[in-house]
Design an enzyme around this catalytic site. Structure first.
Site, PDB file in Angstrom:
ATOM      1  N   GLU A  63       1.013  -1.345  -0.047  1.00  0.00           N
ATOM      2  CA  GLU A  63       0.059  -0.094  -0.017  1.00  0.00           C
ATOM      3  C   GLU A  63       0.973   1.357   0.141  1.00  0.00           C
ATOM      4  O   GLU A  63       0.536   2.236  -0.582  1.00  0.00           O
ATOM      5  CB  GLU A  63      -0.796  -0.033   1.300  1.00  0.00           C
ATOM      6  CG  GLU A  63      -1.999   1.069   1.155  1.00  0.00           C
ATOM      7  CD  GLU A  63      -3.026   0.815  -0.111  1.00  0.00           C
ATOM      8  OE1 GLU A  63      -3.073   2.065  -0.632  1.00  0.00           O
ATOM      9  OE2 GLU A  63      -3.404  -0.247  -0.356  1.00  0.00           O
ATOM     10  N   GLU A  70       1.296   6.292  -7.336  1.00  0.00           N
ATOM     11  CA  GLU A  70       0.405   7.114  -7.556  1.00  0.00           C
ATOM     12  C   GLU A  70       0.848   8.634  -7.534  1.00  0.00           C
ATOM     13  O   GLU A  70       0.377   9.524  -8.367  1.00  0.00           O
ATOM     14  CB  GLU A  70      -0.811   6.930  -6.731  1.00  0.00           C
ATOM     15  CG  GLU A  70      -1.794   5.590  -7.214  1.00  0.00           C
ATOM     16  CD  GLU A  70      -2.802   5.502  -6.492  1.00  0.00           C
ATOM     17  OE1 GLU A  70      -3.068   6.295  -5.376  1.00  0.00           O
ATOM     18  OE2 GLU A  70      -3.551   4.528  -6.635  1.00  0.00           O
ATOM     19  N   HIS A  81      -3.634   9.639 -19.088  1.00  0.00           N
ATOM     20  CA  HIS A  81      -2.750   8.950 -20.331  1.00  0.00           C
ATOM     21  C   HIS A  81      -2.621   7.557 -19.906  1.00  0.00           C
ATOM     22  O   HIS A  81      -2.677   6.885 -18.646  1.00  0.00           O
ATOM     23  CB  HIS A  81      -1.365   9.679 -20.175  1.00  0.00           C
ATOM     24  CG  HIS A  81      -0.388   9.178 -21.025  1.00  0.00           C
ATOM     25  ND1 HIS A  81       0.198   7.931 -21.218  1.00  0.00           N
ATOM     26  CD2 HIS A  81      -0.079   9.936 -22.240  1.00  0.00           C
ATOM     27  CE1 HIS A  81       0.864   7.889 -22.469  1.00  0.00           C
ATOM     28  NE2 HIS A  81       0.837   8.985 -23.002  1.00  0.00           N
ATOM     29  N   ASP A  89      -2.632   1.053 -12.076  1.00  0.00           N
ATOM     30  CA  ASP A  89      -3.529  -0.161 -12.088  1.00  0.00           C
ATOM     31  C   ASP A  89      -2.612  -1.054 -11.778  1.00  0.00           C
ATOM     32  O   ASP A  89      -3.030  -2.067 -10.791  1.00  0.00           O
ATOM     33  CB  ASP A  89      -4.302  -0.386 -13.439  1.00  0.00           C
ATOM     34  CG  ASP A  89      -5.120   0.481 -13.606  1.00  0.00           C
ATOM     35  OD1 ASP A  89      -5.774   1.335 -12.840  1.00  0.00           O
ATOM     36  OD2 ASP A  89      -5.828   0.675 -14.794  1.00  0.00           O
TER      37      ASP A  89
END
Length: 123
Positions: A63, A70, A81, A89
Site C-alpha cells: 500500500e 500514484e 494518459h 492499475d
C-alpha cells in the site's frame, strides 16, 4: 550518523502521509489490529503469528508503494494518459495480490481455532 537518523524520520513522515491521505492504508491497519487481536484471543502459536505479521507487513508495504507510485505518476502526468493508468492499475494490482495472500494466510491460521471455538460453543 545524523543523515542516517534523518532517513528514519523521513520514512516515518512517509508512513504518516500515507495514513493521512489514503483510506485503504487506514482500513488495512485496522484489519491488521483486529487480526492480531484475534490471534491473541485464539492463542495462535508463535510461528502462525509470524505468518500473520508477514502478511500484514506485505500488505502495508504494498500500500505504501502504491501510494508512492500514484503520487509520482500524478506529478509526472497530471493529465489522463494510458501509461499513467497502466502504472497506477499495476501498483493497485500488487496491493490486491498481497491482500489475497493475507486472506489465505488468515484462513490457514484461523480455520482450526475458529472451528474448535464454534464447536465448544455449540456443545
Amino acid at each position: 550518523m545524523k543523515r542516517f537518523l534523518h532517513s528514519f524520520r523521513y520514512a516515518a513522515q512517509g508512513i504518516v502521509q500515507a495514513y493521512r491521505s489514503e483510506q485503504n492504508m487506514r482500513v488495512h491497519s485496522v484489519v491488521a489490529v483486529v487480526v492480531l487481536a484475534a490471534a491473541a484471543f485464539f492463542r495462535v502459536p508463535g510461528r502462525d503469528v509470524m505468518l500473520l505479521l508477514l502478511a500484514v507487513t506485505l500488505v502495508l508495504s504494498a500500500e505504501l508503494l502504491n501510494t508512492a507510485i500514484e503520487a509520482a505518476v500524478d506529478l509526472a502526468s497530471p493529465e489522463i494518459h494510458p501509461l499513467a493508468k497502466a502504472a497506477k492499475d499495476t501498483a493497485a494490482g500488487a496491493v490486491l495480490l498481497t491482500a489475497l495472500f493475507a486472506v489465505a494466510a488468515g484462513i490457514y491460521v484461523f480455520y482450526r481455532p475458529v472451528i474448535d471455538w464454534i464447536a465448544g460453543i455449540v456443545s
